[in-house]
Write an enzyme that holds these catalytic residues in place. Structure first.
Site, PDB file in Angstrom:
ATOM      1  N   CYS A 195       0.895  -1.152   0.000  1.00 34.08           N
ATOM      2  CA  CYS A 195       0.000   0.000   0.000  1.00 34.08           C
ATOM      3  C   CYS A 195       0.924   1.189   0.000  1.00 34.08           C
ATOM      4  O   CYS A 195       1.523   1.510   1.013  1.00 34.08           O
ATOM      5  CB  CYS A 195      -0.908   0.033   1.221  1.00 34.08           C
ATOM      6  SG  CYS A 195      -1.857   1.554   1.298  1.00 34.08           S
ATOM      7  N   CYS A 229      -0.427   4.313   2.497  1.00 32.97           N
ATOM      8  CA  CYS A 229      -0.436   4.208   3.963  1.00 32.97           C
ATOM      9  C   CYS A 229      -0.171   2.770   4.340  1.00 32.97           C
ATOM     10  O   CYS A 229       0.923   2.269   4.167  1.00 32.97           O
ATOM     11  CB  CYS A 229      -1.711   4.768   4.566  1.00 32.97           C
ATOM     12  SG  CYS A 229      -3.234   4.218   3.789  1.00 32.97           S
ATOM     13  N   SER A 230      -1.169   2.074   4.854  1.00 31.33           N
ATOM     14  CA  SER A 230      -0.925   0.678   5.183  1.00 31.33           C
ATOM     15  C   SER A 230      -2.198  -0.139   5.011  1.00 31.33           C
ATOM     16  O   SER A 230      -2.515  -0.971   5.847  1.00 31.33           O
ATOM     17  CB  SER A 230      -0.378   0.550   6.601  1.00 31.33           C
ATOM     18  OG  SER A 230      -1.235   1.198   7.517  1.00 31.33           O
ATOM     19  N   CYS A 231      -2.946   0.108   3.939  1.00 27.32           N
ATOM     20  CA  CYS A 231      -4.111  -0.715   3.646  1.00 27.32           C
ATOM     21  C   CYS A 231      -3.631  -2.160   3.519  1.00 27.32           C
ATOM     22  O   CYS A 231      -2.620  -2.424   2.869  1.00 27.32           O
ATOM     23  CB  CYS A 231      -4.766  -0.279   2.329  1.00 27.32           C
ATOM     24  SG  CYS A 231      -5.473   1.374   2.427  1.00 27.32           S
TER      25      CYS A 231
END
Lengths: 227, 129
Positions: free
Chosen positions: A110, A113-115
Site C-alpha cells: 500500500c 499508507c498501510s491498507c
C-alpha cells in the site's frame, strides 16, 4: 454508500478516513514530544500479529490448492469466496486474489499508507508500513525480494499491486512440490504470511515440524526500515 | 523487548482495565488501528503520563458519553471511545492542545489529498511545526 458505487469509484488522489487521521495525528505529536518511539511501538504491535494472525489467509490458500472449483471462484470473485469461509472485513472491503505462476510473481503494497487485507492476514508487520518498503517495492521489487532472501527463477515477471481503502490484494502462492499427500490442514501450515504478501514463498514440507523460528524470520530480515 | 516482557505489560493493562476485549492469549483487535491506539496508551502509561485508574476514569466517561448519545455499545465501537479518551488525556496532561492536534489532522488530510495515488503520504517537516 452503495457497494457498486464503491467498487467503481476512481481516486486520483489519496484518502485517509477520520479514524486513521486521528491516530496519525496522535502518533505524530507523541513522537515529536518524545513520548513514543515509533520503532518500539511497532515492536509492541508486532507481538499482536499472531492474535489475529494470518491463519485465515492460510486456510483460504490451502483450500484453493486442494479444491479447483474453489480456486477458480477465488480468482473470479475473491470477496465472495473468502466470505464463504466467514473471513470478511466489517467494512466489506473488496478483495482481489492474484495468483503466482512459474511465469509471474505477485507482490502487494500500500504505497500511500498501510491498507492491508487484515481480515485474512491479521495486523500488518511493521516493515509493510515502513516508507522504504512502500516506495522501493514499486521501483525495484527484485532487490526488495532479495532482502527477504527470495530469489526467483530467471525471467520471472514481477507484478506489484497497490492496495487502496477499497481494494485489498492477497497473493495465492504456488503449491510447493512434494505436497501431494498432505491434508488441507497440513498444507495451511506451509502458507506463511509473507507468502501471501509476495515477500516470501511457502515453506517446503521438509520445514514442517522443525522449530518455529521460521515464522518470524521476515520480521527480523525486513528491508531497511530506518528513516 | 521479548514477547514475554510484552505479555507481562499487557497483563498489567488487562488487570487494570476490565473492559478490554480479550481472549485467553491477550487483547483482541478488530482492526490494525485499534492495536496502534492500544500500544500508544501502553507506551504513555509507561512514561508515567497517567495511572491506570486515571485512564479508566477518562475511558469510562467517554463510553458513558457515547451511550448517552445513542451508541448501542455492542463492543465494536470500544476502541473509538478508547481513541477519544486518548486524545482527551493527552490534552489534559498538557502534552499538546486541541488546536495543535486539529492542525496535524488537517495537515495529514491535506497531505493525503495532495498525494497522487501510488506515492507514500508523508508529512513535510515545515508543515508539521
Amino acid at each position: 454508500m452503495s457497494e457498486d458505487h464503491d467498487h467503481h469509484h476512481h481516486h486520483d488522489h489519496s484518502h485517509l478516513d477520520d479514524t486513521a487521521l486521528r491516530v496519525r495525528s496522535l502518533e505524530t505529536v507523541l513522537t515529536e514530544k518524545g513520548y513514543i518511539d515509533p520503532e518500539a511501538l511497532n515492536r509492541l504491535i508486532d507481538t499482536y500479529e499472531n492474535q489475529v494472525g494470518p491463519k485465515n489467509g492460510a486456510a483460504v490458500v490451502a483450500r484453493a490448492w486442494v479444491d479447483e472449483e474453489y480456486r477458480q471462484w477465488l480468482l473470479k470473485d475473491a470477496t465472495a469466496a473468502i466470505a464463504s469461509l466467514d473471513f470478511s472485513g466489517r467494512q466489506g472491503e473488496h478483495m482481489v486474489v492474484v495468483e503466482n505462476t512459474p511465469q509471474e510473481h505477485n507482490m502487494v503494497v500500500c504505497t500511500l499508507c498501510s491498507c492491508y487485507p487484515w481480515p485474512v492476514l491479521g495486523l500488518p508487520p511493521s516493515w509493510y508500513k515502513s516508507a522504504p518498503y512502500r516506495s522501493r517495492v514499486v521501483i525495484d521489487p527484485s532487490s526488495v525480494l532479495a532482502e527477504f532472501n527470495v530469489t526467483l527463477p530467471e525471467g520471472t515477471r514481477i507484478t506489484v499491486w497497490d492496495s487502496t481503502a477499497e481494494v485489498r490484494y492477497l497473493v495465492l502462492p504456488m503449491r510447493p512440490a512434494g505436497t501431494d499427500q498432505l491434508s488441507g490442514a497440513k498444507l495451511a501450515e506451509l502458507v506463511t504470511r509473507d507468502s501471501m504478501i509476495g515477500t516470501g514463498l511457502p515453506l517446503s514440507p521438509a520445514a514442517l515440524g522443525k522449530d518455529d523460528s521460521h515464522k518470524n524470520r521476515s520480521s527480523t530480515n525486513a528491508p531497511n526500515s530506518q528513516p | 523487548m521479548t514477547a514475554k516482557e510484552n505479555s507481562s505489560r499487557n497483563d498489567k493493562a488487562l488487570n487494570a482495565i476490565d473492559s478490554i476485549p480479550r481472549n485467553e492469549s491477550g487483547p483482541i483487535f478488530n482492526e490494525p488501528w485499534e492495536a496502534e491506539a492500544f500500544a500508544m496508551t501502553l507506551a504513555l502509561y509507561e512514561k508515567g503520563l497517567f495511572t491506570w485508574p486515571e485512564w479508566a476514569a477518562v475511558l469510562s466517561e467517554e463510553i458513558n458519553r457515547a451511550q448517552a448519545t445513542g451508541d448501542p455499545d455492542l463492543g465494536d465501537t470500544y476502541y473509538r471511545h478508547w481513541l477519544s479518551a486518548l486524545e482527551r488525556i493527552v490534552i489534559k496532561q498538557g502534552v499538546t492542545n486541541a488546536e495543535h492536534l486539529g492542525q496535524l489532522y488537517d495537515d495529514w488530510n491535506h497531505a493525503a489529498h495532495t498525494t497522487p495515488h501510488g506515492e507514500p503520504i508523508v508529512l513535510s517537516r515545515d508543515k508539521s511545526d
